[in-house]
Design a protein around this motif. Structure first.
Motif, PDB file in Angstrom:
ATOM      1  N   TRP A 113       0.820  -1.223   0.000  1.00  0.00           N
ATOM      2  CA  TRP A 113       0.000   0.000   0.000  1.00  0.00           C
ATOM      3  C   TRP A 113       0.848   1.265   0.000  1.00  0.00           C
ATOM      4  N   GLU A 114       2.023   1.214   0.593  1.00  0.00           N
ATOM      5  CA  GLU A 114       2.890   2.391   0.672  1.00  0.00           C
ATOM      6  C   GLU A 114       3.352   2.848  -0.705  1.00  0.00           C
ATOM      7  N   ALA A 115       3.240   1.966  -1.711  1.00  0.00           N
ATOM      8  CA  ALA A 115       3.670   2.297  -3.073  1.00  0.00           C
ATOM      9  C   ALA A 115       2.540   2.885  -3.909  1.00  0.00           C
ATOM     10  N   MET A 116       1.374   3.141  -3.297  1.00  0.00           N
ATOM     11  CA  MET A 116       0.315   3.810  -4.053  1.00  0.00           C
ATOM     12  C   MET A 116       0.802   5.200  -4.445  1.00  0.00           C
ATOM     13  N   VAL A 117       0.472   5.605  -5.648  1.00  0.00           N
ATOM     14  CA  VAL A 117       0.851   6.936  -6.115  1.00  0.00           C
ATOM     15  C   VAL A 117      -0.327   7.877  -5.879  1.00  0.00           C
ATOM     16  N   VAL A 118      -0.068   8.918  -5.103  1.00  0.00           N
ATOM     17  CA  VAL A 118      -1.055   9.974  -4.868  1.00  0.00           C
ATOM     18  C   VAL A 118      -0.353  11.292  -5.174  1.00  0.00           C
ATOM     19  N   GLY A 119      -0.948  12.105  -5.989  1.00  0.00           N
ATOM     20  CA  GLY A 119      -0.303  13.370  -6.347  1.00  0.00           C
ATOM     21  C   GLY A 119       0.973  13.116  -7.121  1.00  0.00           C
ATOM     22  N   ASP A 120       2.072  13.653  -6.609  1.00  0.00           N
ATOM     23  CA  ASP A 120       3.344  13.613  -7.332  1.00  0.00           C
ATOM     24  C   ASP A 120       4.289  12.495  -6.915  1.00  0.00           C
ATOM     25  N   GLY A 121       3.825  11.546  -6.138  1.00  0.00           N
ATOM     26  CA  GLY A 121       4.775  10.517  -5.742  1.00  0.00           C
ATOM     27  C   GLY A 121       4.148   9.367  -4.996  1.00  0.00           C
ATOM     28  N   LEU A 122       5.022   8.461  -4.616  1.00  0.00           N
ATOM     29  CA  LEU A 122       4.595   7.315  -3.825  1.00  0.00           C
ATOM     30  C   LEU A 122       4.165   7.797  -2.444  1.00  0.00           C
ATOM     31  N   LEU A 123       3.160   7.175  -1.915  1.00  0.00           N
ATOM     32  CA  LEU A 123       2.646   7.541  -0.594  1.00  0.00           C
ATOM     33  C   LEU A 123       3.773   7.581   0.439  1.00  0.00           C
ATOM     34  N   ALA A 124       4.646   6.573   0.423  1.00  0.00           N
ATOM     35  CA  ALA A 124       5.732   6.504   1.401  1.00  0.00           C
ATOM     36  C   ALA A 124       6.773   7.606   1.217  1.00  0.00           C
ATOM     37  N   ASP A 125       6.840   8.204   0.031  1.00  0.00           N
ATOM     38  CA  ASP A 125       7.770   9.312  -0.193  1.00  0.00           C
ATOM     39  C   ASP A 125       7.166  10.648   0.217  1.00  0.00           C
ATOM     40  N   LEU A 126       5.843  10.709   0.289  1.00  0.00           N
ATOM     41  CA  LEU A 126       5.173  11.973   0.589  1.00  0.00           C
ATOM     42  C   LEU A 126       4.952  12.198   2.083  1.00  0.00           C
ATOM     43  N   MET A 127       4.914  11.106   2.849  1.00  0.00           N
ATOM     44  CA  MET A 127       4.652  11.241   4.283  1.00  0.00           C
ATOM     45  C   MET A 127       5.198  10.026   5.023  1.00  0.00           C
ATOM     46  N   ASP A 128       5.271  10.139   6.335  1.00  0.00           N
ATOM     47  CA  ASP A 128       5.664   9.002   7.167  1.00  0.00           C
ATOM     48  C   ASP A 128       4.497   8.037   7.226  1.00  0.00           C
ATOM     49  N   VAL A 129       4.747   6.771   6.905  1.00  0.00           N
ATOM     50  CA  VAL A 129       3.683   5.773   6.875  1.00  0.00           C
ATOM     51  C   VAL A 129       4.030   4.651   7.840  1.00  0.00           C
ATOM     52  N   GLY A 130       3.084   4.323   8.688  1.00  0.00           N
ATOM     53  CA  GLY A 130       3.211   3.169   9.579  1.00  0.00           C
ATOM     54  C   GLY A 130       2.058   2.222   9.300  1.00  0.00           C
ATOM     55  N   ARG A 131       2.267   0.959   9.577  1.00  0.00           N
ATOM     56  CA  ARG A 131       1.231  -0.049   9.334  1.00  0.00           C
ATOM     57  C   ARG A 131       0.732  -0.626  10.638  1.00  0.00           C
ATOM     58  N   ARG A 132      -0.531  -0.949  10.636  1.00  0.00           N
ATOM     59  CA  ARG A 132      -1.157  -1.637  11.769  1.00  0.00           C
ATOM     60  C   ARG A 132      -1.968  -2.774  11.176  1.00  0.00           C
ATOM     61  N   LEU A 133      -1.721  -3.965  11.627  1.00  0.00           N
ATOM     62  CA  LEU A 133      -2.387  -5.152  11.110  1.00  0.00           C
ATOM     63  C   LEU A 133      -3.505  -5.565  12.048  1.00  0.00           C
ATOM     64  N   THR A 134      -4.658  -5.876  11.478  1.00  0.00           N
ATOM     65  CA  THR A 134      -5.750  -6.415  12.283  1.00  0.00           C
ATOM     66  C   THR A 134      -6.038  -7.829  11.800  1.00  0.00           C
ATOM     67  N   LEU A 135      -6.313  -8.699  12.743  1.00  0.00           N
ATOM     68  CA  LEU A 135      -6.618 -10.094  12.453  1.00  0.00           C
ATOM     69  C   LEU A 135      -7.954 -10.451  13.084  1.00  0.00           C
TER      70      LEU A 135
END
Length: 166
Positions: A113-135
């Motif tokens: 998901w961090e590699a989604m492109v929004v605006g001018d770049g990859l999500l992970a390049d535009l902001m700090d991204v953390g993941r939380r997993l739910t099971l």
């Protein structure tokens, strides 16, 4: 200095087909929730295209050229398939230094998901991204009031000198 925006994005698989997306600012009410009709096969193919592009770049020791274009195309297609326009717009226009907590259920955890492109770049390049997993059966939030935090830094391909120094 104003506080940096802290967003939450929840992506959950629906039992029939597609995903449910909830988006908002952390600590505030959800800005919106949407159902997106996404074929699981399409999600799998886009995820695979992103991962192959990243793996090829890691083997070459550099990103760029047609690999970067394939990564951007697959990342844009993943964002278009899953993110409603208001969410894409908010993420694309977020202030530098904003953070995003991405909550995904176990069924969707493998997608990059961090590699989604929004605006001018990859999500992970535009902001700090953390993941939380739910099971299934997992209680939301933390057990007790313990506020422990952990950061894992890795360099599996051996091409991240700053990670090695950490």
């Amino acid at each position: 200095m104003p506080a940096k925006a802290r967003w939450t994005l929840e992506i959950s698989a629906l039992p029939e087909r597609g995903v449910e997306v909830a988006f908002g600012e952390r600590g505030a009410s959800v800005c919106g929730a949407w159902r997106r009709d996404v074929d699981p096969k399409t999600l799998s193919e886009l995820s695979e295209a992103i991962l192959v592009s990243v793996a090829r770049a890691a083997r070459r020791g550099r990103a760029g050229g047609d690999g970067a274009q394939r990564l951007a195309a697959a990342g844009a297609a993943l964002a278009d398939a899953v993110l409603p326009p208001p969410v894409k717009s908010a993420l694309a226009n977020a202030d530098p230094g904003a953070s995003l907590t991405l909550t995904v259920d176990g069924e969707l955890a493998a997608a990059p998901w961090e590699a989604m492109v929004v605006g001018d770049g990859l999500l992970a390049d535009l902001m700090d991204v953390g993941r939380r997993l739910t099971l299934p059966g997992m209680a939301p939030g933390r057990a007790g009031g313990d506020r422990r935090r952990i950061l894992i830094v890795a360099d599996p391909a051996g091409d991240l000198p700053h990670a090695r120094r950490e």
